[in-house]
Design a protein around this motif. Structure first.
Motif, PDB file in Angstrom:
ATOM      1  N   LEU A 159      41.021 -39.717  10.177  1.00  0.00           N
ATOM      2  CA  LEU A 159      39.805 -39.991   9.404  1.00  0.00           C
ATOM      3  C   LEU A 159      40.135 -40.246   7.937  1.00  0.00           C
ATOM      4  N   ARG A 160      41.161 -39.581   7.449  1.00  0.00           N
ATOM      5  CA  ARG A 160      41.598 -39.862   6.067  1.00  0.00           C
ATOM      6  C   ARG A 160      42.102 -41.309   5.957  1.00  0.00           C
ATOM      7  N   LYS A 161      42.803 -41.746   6.996  1.00  0.00           N
ATOM      8  CA  LYS A 161      43.295 -43.137   6.997  1.00  0.00           C
ATOM      9  C   LYS A 161      42.122 -44.117   7.022  1.00  0.00           C
ATOM     10  N   VAL A 162      41.094 -43.775   7.781  1.00  0.00           N
ATOM     11  CA  VAL A 162      39.897 -44.621   7.824  1.00  0.00           C
ATOM     12  C   VAL A 162      39.306 -44.718   6.423  1.00  0.00           C
ATOM     13  N   TRP A 163      39.228 -43.571   5.778  1.00  0.00           N
ATOM     14  CA  TRP A 163      38.689 -43.535   4.413  1.00  0.00           C
ATOM     15  C   TRP A 163      39.494 -44.452   3.500  1.00  0.00           C
ATOM     16  N   LYS A 164      40.814 -44.451   3.718  1.00  0.00           N
ATOM     17  CA  LYS A 164      41.689 -45.223   2.849  1.00  0.00           C
ATOM     18  C   LYS A 164      41.665 -46.730   3.144  1.00  0.00           C
ATOM     19  N   MET A 199      40.119 -41.165  -4.900  1.00  0.00           N
ATOM     20  CA  MET A 199      39.193 -40.106  -4.465  1.00  0.00           C
ATOM     21  C   MET A 199      39.475 -39.734  -3.012  1.00  0.00           C
ATOM     22  N   GLU A 200      39.575 -38.475  -2.812  1.00  0.00           N
ATOM     23  CA  GLU A 200      39.840 -37.999  -1.468  1.00  0.00           C
ATOM     24  C   GLU A 200      38.603 -38.065  -0.579  1.00  0.00           C
ATOM     25  N   TYR A 201      38.841 -38.033   0.693  1.00  0.00           N
ATOM     26  CA  TYR A 201      37.772 -37.980   1.694  1.00  0.00           C
ATOM     27  C   TYR A 201      37.122 -36.601   1.616  1.00  0.00           C
ATOM     28  N   ASN A 202      35.983 -36.514   0.965  1.00  0.00           N
ATOM     29  CA  ASN A 202      35.315 -35.228   0.773  1.00  0.00           C
ATOM     30  C   ASN A 202      34.287 -34.999   1.878  1.00  0.00           C
ATOM     31  N   PHE A 203      34.793 -34.518   2.994  1.00  0.00           N
ATOM     32  CA  PHE A 203      33.924 -34.419   4.173  1.00  0.00           C
ATOM     33  C   PHE A 203      32.798 -33.415   3.991  1.00  0.00           C
ATOM     34  N   ARG A 204      33.040 -32.371   3.201  1.00  0.00           N
ATOM     35  CA  ARG A 204      31.994 -31.333   3.061  1.00  0.00           C
ATOM     36  C   ARG A 204      30.739 -31.917   2.450  1.00  0.00           C
ATOM     37  N   GLU A 205      30.955 -32.646   1.368  1.00  0.00           N
ATOM     38  CA  GLU A 205      29.822 -33.220   0.672  1.00  0.00           C
ATOM     39  C   GLU A 205      29.159 -34.312   1.519  1.00  0.00           C
ATOM     40  N   ILE A 206      29.987 -35.170   2.078  1.00  0.00           N
ATOM     41  CA  ILE A 206      29.474 -36.282   2.875  1.00  0.00           C
ATOM     42  C   ILE A 206      28.640 -35.770   4.053  1.00  0.00           C
ATOM     43  N   GLU A 207      29.179 -34.794   4.751  1.00  0.00           N
ATOM     44  CA  GLU A 207      28.489 -34.330   5.953  1.00  0.00           C
ATOM     45  C   GLU A 207      27.196 -33.615   5.616  1.00  0.00           C
ATOM     46  N   ALA A 208      27.228 -32.816   4.548  1.00  0.00           N
ATOM     47  CA  ALA A 208      26.005 -32.107   4.156  1.00  0.00           C
ATOM     48  C   ALA A 208      24.908 -33.107   3.794  1.00  0.00           C
ATOM     49  N   ASN A 209      25.295 -34.147   3.055  1.00  0.00           N
ATOM     50  CA  ASN A 209      24.309 -35.149   2.654  1.00  0.00           C
ATOM     51  C   ASN A 209      23.672 -35.841   3.846  1.00  0.00           C
ATOM     52  N   TRP A 210      24.508 -36.227   4.790  1.00  0.00           N
ATOM     53  CA  TRP A 210      23.959 -36.977   5.915  1.00  0.00           C
ATOM     54  C   TRP A 210      23.154 -36.114   6.860  1.00  0.00           C
ATOM     55  N   ARG A 211      23.550 -34.866   7.005  1.00  0.00           N
ATOM     56  CA  ARG A 211      22.735 -33.945   7.815  1.00  0.00           C
ATOM     57  C   ARG A 211      21.322 -33.877   7.242  1.00  0.00           C
ATOM     58  N   LYS A 212      21.278 -33.771   5.931  1.00  0.00           N
ATOM     59  CA  LYS A 212      19.990 -33.668   5.253  1.00  0.00           C
ATOM     60  C   LYS A 212      19.202 -34.971   5.449  1.00  0.00           C
ATOM     61  N   PHE A 213      19.884 -36.082   5.278  1.00  0.00           N
ATOM     62  CA  PHE A 213      19.228 -37.383   5.404  1.00  0.00           C
ATOM     63  C   PHE A 213      18.621 -37.556   6.794  1.00  0.00           C
ATOM     64  N   TRP A 214      19.403 -37.250   7.822  1.00  0.00           N
ATOM     65  CA  TRP A 214      18.922 -37.415   9.208  1.00  0.00           C
ATOM     66  C   TRP A 214      17.712 -36.544   9.490  1.00  0.00           C
ATOM     67  N   ALA A 215      17.788 -35.296   8.983  1.00  0.00           N
ATOM     68  CA  ALA A 215      16.681 -34.376   9.247  1.00  0.00           C
ATOM     69  C   ALA A 215      15.418 -34.861   8.530  1.00  0.00           C
ATOM     70  N   GLU A 216      15.569 -35.263   7.267  1.00  0.00           N
ATOM     71  CA  GLU A 216      14.391 -35.668   6.488  1.00  0.00           C
ATOM     72  C   GLU A 216      13.787 -36.967   7.005  1.00  0.00           C
ATOM     73  N   ASN A 217      14.629 -37.871   7.466  1.00  0.00           N
ATOM     74  CA  ASN A 217      14.125 -39.170   7.909  1.00  0.00           C
ATOM     75  C   ASN A 217      13.851 -39.247   9.408  1.00  0.00           C
ATOM     76  N   LYS A 218      14.091 -38.125  10.102  1.00  0.00           N
ATOM     77  CA  LYS A 218      13.918 -38.102  11.561  1.00  0.00           C
ATOM     78  C   LYS A 218      14.561 -39.339  12.197  1.00  0.00           C
ATOM     79  N   THR A 219      15.810 -39.551  11.812  1.00  0.00           N
ATOM     80  CA  THR A 219      16.527 -40.752  12.236  1.00  0.00           C
ATOM     81  C   THR A 219      16.603 -40.885  13.759  1.00  0.00           C
ATOM     82  N   PHE A 220      16.623 -39.745  14.451  1.00  0.00           N
ATOM     83  CA  PHE A 220      16.874 -39.810  15.893  1.00  0.00           C
ATOM     84  C   PHE A 220      15.648 -39.502  16.750  1.00  0.00           C
TER      85      PHE A 220
END
Length: 925
Positions: A749-754, A1-22
């Motif tokens: 970042l792809r190498k990190v993923w791997k 599976m490739e490093y799917n940054f679009r999906e990953i980033e969208a998910n975490w943006r949503k998570f941070w906003a909803e959980n007021k992580t910061f």
RNA sequence: GCGGAUGUGGUGAAAUUGGUAGACACGCUAGACUUAGGAUCUAGUGCCGCGAGGUGUGUGGGUUCGAGUCCCUCCAUCCGCACCA
């Protein structure tokens, strides 16, 4: 599976906003750390890649501080009053509020995409009434205060009024433009209007007729720092001097504290120097010279009272108020002519024209206060009316300008320096001994200064004095889109609106232009538009300048929703001042000086517990654009590829960088981009491509070289953008933007993923004991990344991550504990991918940011052997691996025994061998 | 004129206390592989030289066993101030 940054980033943006992580907590046992960015003006053009540079750095640092166990305040907002929205309103009739809201929404959207850990619940906008209510309130405090020079702080004006009522102003030592004296009886007999007029000369925010920088094109006055090279900073329009009744801020009162306060700040020397220069302190004395046959006394300011016996003439500015009165009949015409010619020259021309010496004798004489001799009084435009007293005592032997003037007009030059030749030029060094000067003769310059001031004071014709170049700051603008003043006028007397009526909100107007009579746009507001805000004869028609709201916004972030105070005492005591401020250096004499001024003022009044707003500051460099060019032939209208352009006469034309990749033009897209290019012909490289030329310039729409962060986030992801912006080079340096290198960071970042996944997306980490090599790699990285963050070296941080991943990949490291710590380490730079990997490694979502920063253990770096570079006469010749346990002598023996060493020694004995254990060996032959 | 900053490969740059100059990355060259992907892998890449070697951090000098780093000189670029008494 490739490093799917679009999906990953969208998910975490949503998570941070909803959980007021910061979200920052206002109450915490943790130590606080306040990281602030200079908030942006939300322009219509949106962000380009240069804007987020500082935000990325501050965000990485904020996350790092959180990992170190700090309670971090890291807010963002908008400096949302300003000219562009108003210009747009003038053109389109659309209310600037609407434009501003649209632009803010666009900015927010762009900022969100980059994954910043801002606490958005604390957002402030200077143009929102909830915010500017408190800007108005602070203005009221300034209006209600004066500067008491005895206590060296701002004090309530009511105390001053009481003193006036009881004793007049005889005992008052305050910063004021008023130079006279009055008794209690006189004060009490003043009318209300007279009292207020006098008080205005003491208030820290005051209304006065003053010479202001009027910019006709912008239809408003400007502060000195808003003028660059005689033109307006915004729009580059001409500026003229005009006498107008304006609000001003008595920042002069704080000149000394603004100067000394710099010493304790962790700012660059260049910004501190710019501020020192702007404040322009000079120490000396003011001395009065009586005018012969007159009761007038000319006051001069000098930094060289020790040279007073060298005075052979005086020079007044042509605008000096005494000029007409002291000029003798004989010189009236000549003086008038000179004054007329001087007034024709603008301040700027006068400054540019330094070499032309001009002046005119007035026929009048002054009496030298010590020698009693008569000295000529001249006027000359090298003396500025606006500095000091507008008059100088000319000492040609010690001042080059005076020397030039004296030579030019054949005035006597008295030499008062011992053993110095002044026949060719003035002696301006502050060294040596004074001669030919009565009681000062034989003294060193330093001692003579003190003695001269002492004599001047005891004999009563002057005193020691410190002068500042800093001018009071004009505080009104004749514009619509700014904070209205909480002020109304009754019988031409300004009165403050009561606190419970704040904020005074902007009334609607029919047009955002001055009235026919030249009144500011607010004068267009009808009584109905003002509504129940209207008081007195009329409201103040001016609005506040851009720097009003930005002078205190860092305080509001601490307590953004407080309806009763601008900030609560409790919160400002917890958060204190800004620990790290990141922004451009272009605000050196504006925002950064005014914020310091307001901070000191609020401190004086006891509202905040610190008197410097920004403890440490880093000024990020500008990101320059990389423009691309096509070359059009002058005659045939063909486009010539870069390498062949010299064979033709061509004109370079900017081409939109979106049509160019790796300098190769997308010819079809280029043809479609404009009608005039549709039928363009091309002379191509031999391989059939069109290669564009390039140049590094400022990023701007007109140069078609603007790179927005949005497209890069779309192509590569926010984590890649964040790391790439940091990787470009040192934060403080200006550097060209070049997208070519971004692939390298993305690959990293792809190498990190791997490291964590195999090709099919299975998690491949193992839970065995980490190898020595892996531990060494990890701990080396922990040390370097931590050290680099501590010294704000974000670019080398990225390199260290790359080296680490390269090494771990080479080692085929799959060890869970190693990779986990690496992910924590990387999470401040690339938060999205690290959150994702953290969860995949079996941890709770959203917790990677709260993991403690990995602890460096030096034991893992200890090695059995060291590879010594062996040099001969300082030149490295070969490497030799030796045990680290060897003594100096043993190392020397081993090295000299080596066959390559024998070759370089060539049978000779070494003169000397330097051994630095664990470092190097150098053999001297 | 004064003050501040910066000068290192084709490019962005690194070298934290004087100790292997050019890490890391881009680009380039050659090759491998191919599920043709902004993929991956291998080797090379400061300059001169076939090589041994020489040379090299803006210039020139100095200190040192050793200098990109310390000292002096000069040059270039950028920024700020500028008849400020």
């Amino acid at each position: 599976m490739e490093y799917n940054f679009r999906e990953i980033e969208a998910n975490w943006r949503k998570f941070w906003a909803e959980n007021k992580t910061f979200a920052a907590k206002d109450h915490s046992d943790l130590p606080k750390y306040y990281v602030l960015d200079m908030f942006p003006y939300p322009s219509g053009a949106g962000l380009h890649v240069g804007h987020p540079l500082g935000y990325i750095a501050s965000d990485i640092f904020s996350r790092y501080k959180r990992a170190q166990g700090f309670n971090v305040l890291h807010p963002m907002g908008y400096d949302s009053f300003g000219l562009p929205a108003e210009q747009y309103a003038i053109q389109t009739g659309q209310h600037p509020r609407i434009t501003t809201e649209q632009n803010v929404a666009r900015y927010r959207d762009q900022l969100d995409k980059i994954g910043f850990s801002f606490d958005w619940d604390r957002e402030v906008r200077t143009s929102s009434p909830e915010y500017y209510k408190w800007t108005q309130w602070i203005f009221k405090q300034l209006f209600n205060s004066y500067y008491d020079e005895n206590q060296d702080k701002a004090v309530s004006i009511s105390a001053l009024i009481k003193e006036f009522e009881a004793n007049g102003n005889a005992n008052v030592k305050a910063t004021t433009d008023y130079e006279g004296t009055f008794t209690a009886e006189e004060w009490n007999a003043y009318s209300e209007k007279e009292k207020e007029a006098r008080l205005q000369e003491y208030r820290l925010a005051f209304l006065a007729d003053s010479w202001v920088n009027w910019c006709p094109a912008l239809g408003t006055v400007l502060a000195n720092d808003e003028i660059v090279n005689g033109k307006s900073e915004r729009g580059n329009h001409p500026v003229e001097q005009k006498l107008m009744r304006q609000w001003s801020m008595r920042i002069k009162a704080y000149a000394e504290r603004l100067l000394t306060g710099l010493e304790g700040l962790d700012w660059t020397d260049s910004i501190k120097d710019i501020q020192r220069n702007w404040i322009g302190k000079s120490i000396g004395a003011s001395v009065e010279f009586a005018v012969n046959d007159s009761d007038k006394k000319v006051e001069v300011f000098t930094t060289r009272p020790d040279t007073i016996f060298g005075v052979s003439f005086m020079v007044l500015a042509p605008e000096h108020p005494f000029v007409d009165e002291i000029t003798t009949e004989e010189y009236k015409t000549a003086v008038e002519e000179y004054k007329a010619s001087a007034s024709l020259k603008s301040e700027r021309d006068r400054q540019a024209d330094v070499k032309n010496i001009s002046g005119q004798f007035t026929g009048a004489y002054a009496i030298h206060p010590f020698s009693g001799e008569k000295v000529q009084i001249w006027i000359g435009d090298y003396v500025l009316a606006s500095y000091g007293t507008g008059a100088v005592m000319a000492v040609p032997c010690g001042d080059q300008r005076d020397w030039d003037f004296a030579k030019h007009f054949g005035i006597e030059i008295i030499n008062i320096f011992e053993g110095v030749d002044i026949s060719e030029e003035a002696y301006t060094e502050k060294e040596g001994k004074i001669a030919n000067s009565d009681f000062l003769s034989g003294l060193t310059v330093k001692k003579a200064m003190k003695r001269a001031i002492h004599e001047i004071e005891t004999r009563g014709f002057g005193k020691g004095k410190t002068n500042y170049r800093l001018r009071d700051a004009v505080f009104s603008r004749q514009r619509y889109w700014g904070e209205p003043f909480p002020v109304y006028f009754q019988d031409d007397i300004p009165y403050l609106v009561e606190d419970d009526k704040l904020p005074i909100t902007l009334p609607d107007v029919d047009k955002y232009l001055p009235t026919e009579e030249g009144e500011p746009p607010l004068a267009r507001a009808t009584d109905a538009a003002w509504g129940d805000q209207l008081q007195g004869d009329r409201m103040d028609y001016n609005t506040m300048p851009g720097w009003a709201g930005s002078s205190w916004y860092f305080l509001r972030y601490m307590d953004p929703h407080n309806e009763n105070e601008f900030v609560s005492k409790e919160k400002v005591e917890y958060w204190n001042n800004v620990d790290l401020y990141i922004g451009g250096s272009e605000h050196a004499t504006g925002h950064l000086l005014y914020s310091r001024f307001w901070t000191k003022f609020l401190y004086d009044l006891g509202y905040i517990p610190f008197d410097e707003p920004f403890q440490k500051m880093i000024n990020q460099g500008m990101i320059l654009g990389r423009s691309s060019f096509v070359y059009r032939t002058d005659e045939t209208n063909q486009f010539v590829t870069s390498s062949k352009r010299k064979e033709f006469k061509t004109t370079p034309i900017h081409v939109d960088i979106s049509l160019v990749e790796n300098d190769i033009l997308d010819i079809e897209a280029f043809k479609k981009s404009r009608e005039e290019y549709a039928n363009a012909e091309f002379i191509l490289e031999d391989d059939g491509t069109y290669v564009c030329g390039h140049e590094v310039e400022k990023m701007s729409k007109s140069k078609y070289n603007v790179q927005t962060p949005d497209e890069l986030v779309e192509k590569f992801g926010a984590d890649t953008l964040r790391m790439y912006e940091m990787f470009l080079g040192p934060l403080e340096q200006s550097k060209p933007w070049d997208t070519q290198g971004i692939n390298g960071v993305h690959n990293f970042l792809r190498k990190v993923w791997k490291l964590v996944h195999d090709r099919d997306g299975n998690i491949t980490v193992t839970e065995d004991e980490p190898t020595k090599d892996a531990l060494k790699t990890l701990h080396k990285t922990i040390k370097k990344v931590g050290d680099d963050l501590d010294r704000f070296s974000f670019n080398t941080g990225v390199s260290n991550f790359m080296i680490c991943v390269n090494e771990l990949s080479d080692q085929k490291c799959r060890n869970k504990s190693i990779i986990e710590q690496f992910v924590v380490l990387l999470s401040s730079y690339a938060p999205h991918i690290c959150e994702e990997l953290w969860v995949k490694l079996g941890h709770e979502a959203g917790t990677v940011g709260t993991q403690p920063f990995p602890v460096f253990n030096p034991d893992h770096l200890i090695e059995a052997n060291h590879k010594y570079p062996v040099s001969f006469n300082g030149k490295m010749r070969f490497m030799l691996e030796l045990p680290t346990t060897l003594s100096k002598d043993e190392i020397e023996k081993e090295v000299l025994a080596h066959e390559t060493a024998q070759k370089w020694l060539d049978g000779n004995a070494p003169k000397k061998v330097i051994v630095v254990p664990g470092k190097i060996v150098n053999v001297v032959i």
